[in-house]
Write an enzyme that holds these catalytic residues in place. Structure first.
Site, PDB file in Angstrom:
ATOM      1  N   GLU A  98       0.857  -1.183   0.000  1.00 11.21           N
ATOM      2  CA  GLU A  98       0.000   0.000   0.000  1.00 11.21           C
ATOM      3  C   GLU A  98       0.886   1.222   0.000  1.00 11.21           C
ATOM      4  OE1 GLU A  98      -1.442  -1.449   3.448  1.00 11.21           O
ATOM      5  OE2 GLU A  98      -3.115  -2.529   2.540  1.00 11.21           O
ATOM      6  N   TYR A 110       7.779   1.911  -7.528  1.00 14.20           N
ATOM      7  CA  TYR A 110       7.115   0.603  -7.631  1.00 14.20           C
ATOM      8  C   TYR A 110       6.739   0.298  -9.085  1.00 14.20           C
ATOM      9  CZ  TYR A 110       6.836   1.376  -2.598  1.00 14.20           C
ATOM     10  OH  TYR A 110       7.145   1.643  -1.291  1.00 14.20           O
TER      11      TYR A 110
HETATM   12  C1  LIG Z   1      10.388   6.223  -2.323  1.00 15.00           C
HETATM   13  C2  LIG Z   1      11.872   6.070  -1.962  1.00 15.00           C
HETATM   14  C3  LIG Z   1      12.030   4.779  -1.151  1.00 15.00           C
HETATM   15  C4  LIG Z   1      12.692   5.968  -3.270  1.00 15.00           C
HETATM   16  O1  LIG Z   1      14.030   5.628  -2.947  1.00 15.00           O
HETATM   17  P1  LIG Z   1      15.263   5.982  -3.939  1.00 15.00           P
HETATM   18  O2  LIG Z   1      16.430   5.200  -3.473  1.00 15.00           O
HETATM   19  O3  LIG Z   1      15.402   7.444  -4.056  1.00 15.00           O
HETATM   20  O4  LIG Z   1      14.720   5.395  -5.327  1.00 15.00           O
HETATM   21  P2  LIG Z   1      15.624   4.979  -6.586  1.00 15.00           P
HETATM   22  O5  LIG Z   1      16.786   5.898  -6.713  1.00 15.00           O
HETATM   23  O6  LIG Z   1      15.872   3.513  -6.547  1.00 15.00           O
HETATM   24  O7  LIG Z   1      14.597   5.315  -7.770  1.00 15.00           O
HETATM   25  C5  LIG Z   1      14.055   4.311  -8.606  1.00 15.00           C
HETATM   26  C6  LIG Z   1      12.988   4.950  -9.488  1.00 15.00           C
HETATM   27  O8  LIG Z   1      11.926   5.438  -8.673  1.00 15.00           O
HETATM   28  C7  LIG Z   1      11.402   6.647  -9.243  1.00 15.00           C
HETATM   29  N1  LIG Z   1      11.638   7.774  -8.327  1.00 15.00           N
HETATM   30  C8  LIG Z   1      12.396   7.788  -7.207  1.00 15.00           C
HETATM   31  N2  LIG Z   1      12.349   9.005  -6.619  1.00 15.00           N
HETATM   32  C9  LIG Z   1      11.549   9.783  -7.406  1.00 15.00           C
HETATM   33  C10 LIG Z   1      11.099  11.119  -7.315  1.00 15.00           C
HETATM   34  N3  LIG Z   1      11.484  11.933  -6.311  1.00 15.00           N
HETATM   35  N4  LIG Z   1      10.273  11.580  -8.274  1.00 15.00           N
HETATM   36  C11 LIG Z   1       9.868  10.786  -9.290  1.00 15.00           C
HETATM   37  N5  LIG Z   1      10.262   9.489  -9.433  1.00 15.00           N
HETATM   38  C12 LIG Z   1      11.088   8.994  -8.489  1.00 15.00           C
HETATM   39  C13 LIG Z   1      12.125   6.836 -10.555  1.00 15.00           C
HETATM   40  O9  LIG Z   1      11.398   6.131 -11.548  1.00 15.00           O
HETATM   41  C14 LIG Z   1      13.446   6.163 -10.268  1.00 15.00           C
HETATM   42  O10 LIG Z   1      14.122   5.748 -11.406  1.00 15.00           O
HETATM   43  P3  LIG Z   1      15.165   6.761 -12.127  1.00 15.00           P
HETATM   44  O11 LIG Z   1      16.030   7.375 -11.045  1.00 15.00           O
HETATM   45  O12 LIG Z   1      15.903   5.859 -13.060  1.00 15.00           O
HETATM   46  O13 LIG Z   1      14.288   7.790 -12.790  1.00 15.00           O
HETATM   47  C15 LIG Z   1      12.393   7.299  -1.162  1.00 15.00           C
HETATM   48  O14 LIG Z   1      12.045   8.478  -1.862  1.00 15.00           O
HETATM   49  C16 LIG Z   1      11.871   7.389   0.256  1.00 15.00           C
HETATM   50  O15 LIG Z   1      12.412   6.774   1.178  1.00 15.00           O
HETATM   51  N6  LIG Z   1      10.787   8.170   0.486  1.00 15.00           N
HETATM   52  C17 LIG Z   1      10.270   8.406   1.831  1.00 15.00           C
HETATM   53  C18 LIG Z   1       9.671   7.158   2.434  1.00 15.00           C
HETATM   54  C19 LIG Z   1       8.581   6.589   1.558  1.00 15.00           C
HETATM   55  O16 LIG Z   1       7.757   7.300   1.002  1.00 15.00           O
HETATM   56  N7  LIG Z   1       8.554   5.251   1.480  1.00 15.00           N
HETATM   57  C20 LIG Z   1       7.572   4.524   0.701  1.00 15.00           C
HETATM   58  C21 LIG Z   1       6.386   4.228   1.521  1.00 15.00           C
HETATM   59  S1  LIG Z   1       5.174   3.241   0.619  1.00 15.00           S
END
Ligand SMILES: CC(C)(COP(=O)(O)OP(=O)(O)OC[C@H]1O[C@@H](n2cnc3c(N)ncnc32)[C@H](O)[C@@H]1OP(=O)(O)O)[C@@H](O)C(=O)NCCC(=O)NCCS
Length: 141
Positions: A98, A110
């Site tokens: 979720e 995701y």
């Molecule tokens: C969501 C989260 C886990 C992503 O982690 P991350 O290590 O930055 O993600 P990645 O670098 O592996 O990104 C993979 C893909 O996700 C997408 N993505 C990640 N951050 C993004 C952003 N700020 N905006 C748009 N797309 C994004 C992109 O498609 C990205 O691929 P790309 O870099 O080749 O374009 C991180 O932003 C986070 O911890 N957020 C706060 C906690 C949270 O919301 N957790 C999820 C709860 S369900």
């Protein structure tokens, strides 16, 4: 994830969620036989973590976070791929989670891993109140 990781995990959790899991919640989860948790390390530090509950061939992903300093470097994608690789070794071939409807970074992450939005839980989240999108990824066995 091991008990010694929890100080840092709980710190990241508290920085990222309005209703964070406590240290005890993580500890209790780690002790269950059907849970699987991984941490991602960068330069010797914990950069993120994720986990899932496995129920036969399905698994629910429950905690996903990457520390702000390590975002947009593929950490989130790599740790989830590793979690699902380990989960598949233990027999789970369908993953669900979720996510807040407004959490664009997480939804994009995701989707980049092949998850599809297949439902909505109205007002599922609190602080602030928000719908949850239910996402699924299936593998054919
Ligand atoms: C969501 C989260 C886990 C992503 O982690 P991350 O290590 O930055 O993600 P990645 O670098 O592996 O990104 C993979 C893909 O996700 C997408 N993505 C990640 N951050 C993004 C952003 N700020 N905006 C748009 N797309 C994004 C992109 O498609 C990205 O691929 P790309 O870099 O080749 O374009 C991180 O932003 C986070 O911890 N957020 C706060 C906690 C949270 O919301 N957790 C999820 C709860 S369900």
């Amino acid at each position: 994830m091991e008990e010694r990781d929890l100080d840092r995990v709980v710190q990241i959790e508290e920085e990222n969620f309005s209703v964070p899991w406590s240290r005890k919640s993580f500890l209790d989860s780690l002790a269950l036989s059907h849970t699987l948790y991984v941490v991602a390390e960068q330069q010797g530090q914990i950069a993120g973590y994720c986990g899932c509950y496995q129920i036969l061939e399905e698994a629910e992903i429950v905690n996903v976070a990457v520390d702000k300093a390590f975002r947009r470097r593929g950490v989130g994608r790599q740790m989830l791929e590793e979690l699902m690789r380990l989960g598949k070794e233990r027999g789970s071939f369908a993953y669900t989670l979720e996510v807040r409807a407004g959490n664009v970074p997480a939804i994009h992450l995701y989707e980049s891993l092949g998850f599809k939005s297949l439902g909505i839980r109205k007002n599922f989240y609190e602080k602030p109140t928000e719908d949850a999108i239910i996402m699924w990824r299936h593998w054919s066995v």
